[in-house]
Design a protein around this motif. Sequence first.
Motif, PDB file in Angstrom:
ATOM      1  N   GLN A  30      15.500  12.623  21.155  1.00 39.34           N
ATOM      2  CA  GLN A  30      14.327  13.397  20.946  1.00 39.34           C
ATOM      3  C   GLN A  30      13.454  12.727  20.124  1.00 39.34           C
ATOM      4  OE1 GLN A  30      16.374  17.044  19.428  1.00 39.34           O
ATOM      5  NE2 GLN A  30      16.220  17.797  21.469  1.00 39.34           N
ATOM      6  N   ASP A  34       9.415  12.005  21.412  1.00 39.75           N
ATOM      7  CA  ASP A  34       8.350  12.541  20.331  1.00 39.75           C
ATOM      8  C   ASP A  34       7.123  11.331  20.233  1.00 39.75           C
ATOM      9  OD1 ASP A  34       6.701  13.934  18.855  1.00 39.75           O
ATOM     10  OD2 ASP A  34       8.304  14.256  17.330  1.00 39.75           O
ATOM     11  N   GLY A  37       4.674  12.679  17.450  1.00 36.19           N
ATOM     12  CA  GLY A  37       5.178  13.013  16.120  1.00 36.19           C
ATOM     13  C   GLY A  37       5.727  11.762  15.517  1.00 36.19           C
ATOM     14  N   TRP A  39       7.860   9.260  16.047  1.00 38.07           N
ATOM     15  CA  TRP A  39       8.284   8.545  17.287  1.00 38.07           C
ATOM     16  C   TRP A  39       9.376   7.455  16.755  1.00 38.07           C
ATOM     17  CZ3 TRP A  39       6.882   3.514  19.802  1.00 38.07           C
ATOM     18  CH2 TRP A  39       7.213   3.343  21.074  1.00 38.07           C
TER      19      TRP A  39
END
Length: 144
Positions: A30, A34, A37, A39
């Motif tokens: 995840q 992202d 966000g 990352w």
Amino acid sequence: MKRLAFSAASGGLFGLGLMISGMTNPAKVQGWLDFLGDWDPTLAFVLGGAIVPMFFAWRYAEGRKPALGGSFPSKPEQVIDRNLILGSALFGAGWGLAGLCPGPAMASIGYGNPGVWVFVIAMVAGMAVTPWARRRLDAAPAKG
């Protein structure tokens, strides 16, 4: 028997690679997805480590037979249709929400994480429903 042993060894090696690379850790996956966000770009190396060797393996396999019998699969038809788009969207949504895809889910099923079991049960249910859904989609008239 030789083919079965080779398949088991290959699957075990694949699962080990998934665990070492972090692909069985939903939070890591995840984090890779992202972009806006926090990352985590490290899985790019995992993807590159899969794509680059397979590029050469497909070139090498052309016109050859597998060492353990059978035949290599033919190159898939390169058509972008609603089945590809719908399947890609469902796969991507599941991967983003759960942080797992089928290979890593099966490799991590022994961890005892209830979330992995829920994912695997949902995955199997999706596989069971897919033939029915495909027949319905294929029978529906194309809108355009």
